[in-house]
Scaffold this active site. Sequence first.
Site, PDB file in Angstrom:
ATOM      1  N   ASP A  90      15.423  62.636-104.125  1.00 22.32           N
ATOM      2  CA  ASP A  90      15.549  61.284-104.679  1.00 22.32           C
ATOM      3  C   ASP A  90      16.183  60.421-103.586  1.00 22.32           C
ATOM      4  OD1 ASP A  90      15.741  59.162-106.421  1.00 22.32           O
ATOM      5  OD2 ASP A  90      17.326  60.007-107.636  1.00 22.32           O
TER       6      ASP A  90
ATOM      7  N   ARG B  76      14.149  71.100-119.616  1.00 24.10           N
ATOM      8  CA  ARG B  76      13.783  71.941-118.462  1.00 24.10           C
ATOM      9  C   ARG B  76      12.595  72.854-118.777  1.00 24.10           C
ATOM     10  NH1 ARG B  76      17.748  71.503-114.444  1.00 24.10           N
ATOM     11  NH2 ARG B  76      19.904  71.276-115.151  1.00 24.10           N
TER      12      ARG B  76
ATOM     13  N   PHE C  82      11.978  58.391-113.720  1.00 23.41           N
ATOM     14  CA  PHE C  82      12.739  59.579-114.063  1.00 23.41           C
ATOM     15  C   PHE C  82      11.796  60.590-114.693  1.00 23.41           C
ATOM     16  CE2 PHE C  82      15.979  62.281-115.818  1.00 23.41           C
ATOM     17  CZ  PHE C  82      16.869  62.296-114.765  1.00 23.41           C
TER      18      PHE C  82
ATOM     19  N   GLU D  60      13.566  73.103-103.296  1.00 23.57           N
ATOM     20  CA  GLU D  60      14.258  72.128-104.167  1.00 23.57           C
ATOM     21  C   GLU D  60      13.252  71.532-105.149  1.00 23.57           C
ATOM     22  OE1 GLU D  60      16.642  70.927-105.623  1.00 23.57           O
ATOM     23  OE2 GLU D  60      17.767  69.459-104.463  1.00 23.57           O
ATOM     24  N   ASP D  61      13.758  70.977-106.244  1.00 25.39           N
ATOM     25  CA  ASP D  61      12.859  70.350-107.221  1.00 25.39           C
ATOM     26  C   ASP D  61      12.435  68.951-106.781  1.00 25.39           C
ATOM     27  OD1 ASP D  61      15.417  69.266-107.582  1.00 25.39           O
ATOM     28  OD2 ASP D  61      15.395  69.415-109.766  1.00 25.39           O
TER      29      ASP D  61
HETATM   30  P1  IMP Z   1      19.372  63.253-104.436  1.00 24.44           P
HETATM   31  O1  IMP Z   1      20.608  63.863-103.864  1.00 24.44           O
HETATM   32  O2  IMP Z   1      19.593  61.806-104.810  1.00 24.44           O
HETATM   33  O3  IMP Z   1      18.146  63.431-103.592  1.00 24.44           O
HETATM   34  O4  IMP Z   1      19.139  63.912-105.835  1.00 24.44           O
HETATM   35  C1  IMP Z   1      18.684  65.176-105.989  1.00 24.44           C
HETATM   36  C2  IMP Z   1      18.974  65.701-107.380  1.00 24.44           C
HETATM   37  O5  IMP Z   1      19.008  64.641-108.383  1.00 24.44           O
HETATM   38  C3  IMP Z   1      17.837  66.598-107.777  1.00 24.44           C
HETATM   39  O6  IMP Z   1      18.043  67.917-107.345  1.00 24.44           O
HETATM   40  C4  IMP Z   1      17.824  66.459-109.281  1.00 24.44           C
HETATM   41  O7  IMP Z   1      18.715  67.388-109.841  1.00 24.44           O
HETATM   42  C5  IMP Z   1      18.332  65.054-109.567  1.00 24.44           C
HETATM   43  N1  IMP Z   1      17.223  64.106-109.833  1.00 24.44           N
HETATM   44  C6  IMP Z   1      16.831  63.070-109.067  1.00 24.44           C
HETATM   45  N2  IMP Z   1      15.789  62.415-109.626  1.00 24.44           N
HETATM   46  C7  IMP Z   1      15.514  63.076-110.768  1.00 24.44           C
HETATM   47  C8  IMP Z   1      14.519  62.907-111.799  1.00 24.44           C
HETATM   48  O8  IMP Z   1      13.647  62.011-111.783  1.00 24.44           O
HETATM   49  N3  IMP Z   1      14.578  63.805-112.823  1.00 24.44           N
HETATM   50  C9  IMP Z   1      15.483  64.804-112.901  1.00 24.44           C
HETATM   51  N4  IMP Z   1      16.404  65.001-111.967  1.00 24.44           N
HETATM   52  C10 IMP Z   1      16.433  64.150-110.911  1.00 24.44           C
END
Ligand code: IMP
Length: 185
Positions: free
Chosen positions: A111, A173, A160, A107-108
Amino acid sequence: MGQNCRPRIAVNQKPEVYLSKELIRQRVSELGDQITRDFAGNHLICVGVLKGSFIFFADLVRQIDLPLKIDFLRASSYGDHTESSGVVKITLDLSLSIENQHVLLIEDIVDTGTTIHYLLKNLKLRNPASLKFCSLLFKPTQVKNQVPIDYLGFEIDDQFVVGYGLDMAENYRNLPYLGKINPRG
Ligand code: IMP
């Protein structure tokens, strides 16, 4: 560029470098070495979570010196572009069976942890031989669902970030580094 090709949102902020491409390259190489050692003697299926992991995924698998297959998932969590709503849905599923296979989910960013919490639960139900999780980034201040990150690139502050596959409303991207941006700005 013709009129119809103009982006609808302002993307004129030049993201400030947060993690340089050299730093990322070094860390990805270390992660690849660690994964190669940990899975020695096994075949792997590397599963990338689209779209944000695509560059990290492509760089990481080239640093893993093991026989492996690749596959992708796409998950969406409804909400605006910068905050997740908590409801996760798989919008593109795997094409391979992972039953009795060693799986590395890639995963990238974690959050709130909502997306990956759901995906790990979902993949476990498919009875892999083992399931490990690798994330390039982790924002510890935002986490609502604790997820075990077996391989982590970098822990980052609550900001962010874009680039190296990560987007803001589908932009940025292609930046070769990770940049900081103000999503409201
Ligand atoms: P989570 O479900 O809140 O953990 O969010 C995960 C997804 O939110 C990631 O796979 C990203 O696509 C997006 N995301 C969360 N923070 C960022 C950020 O700082 N930049 C870009 N995408 C983010």
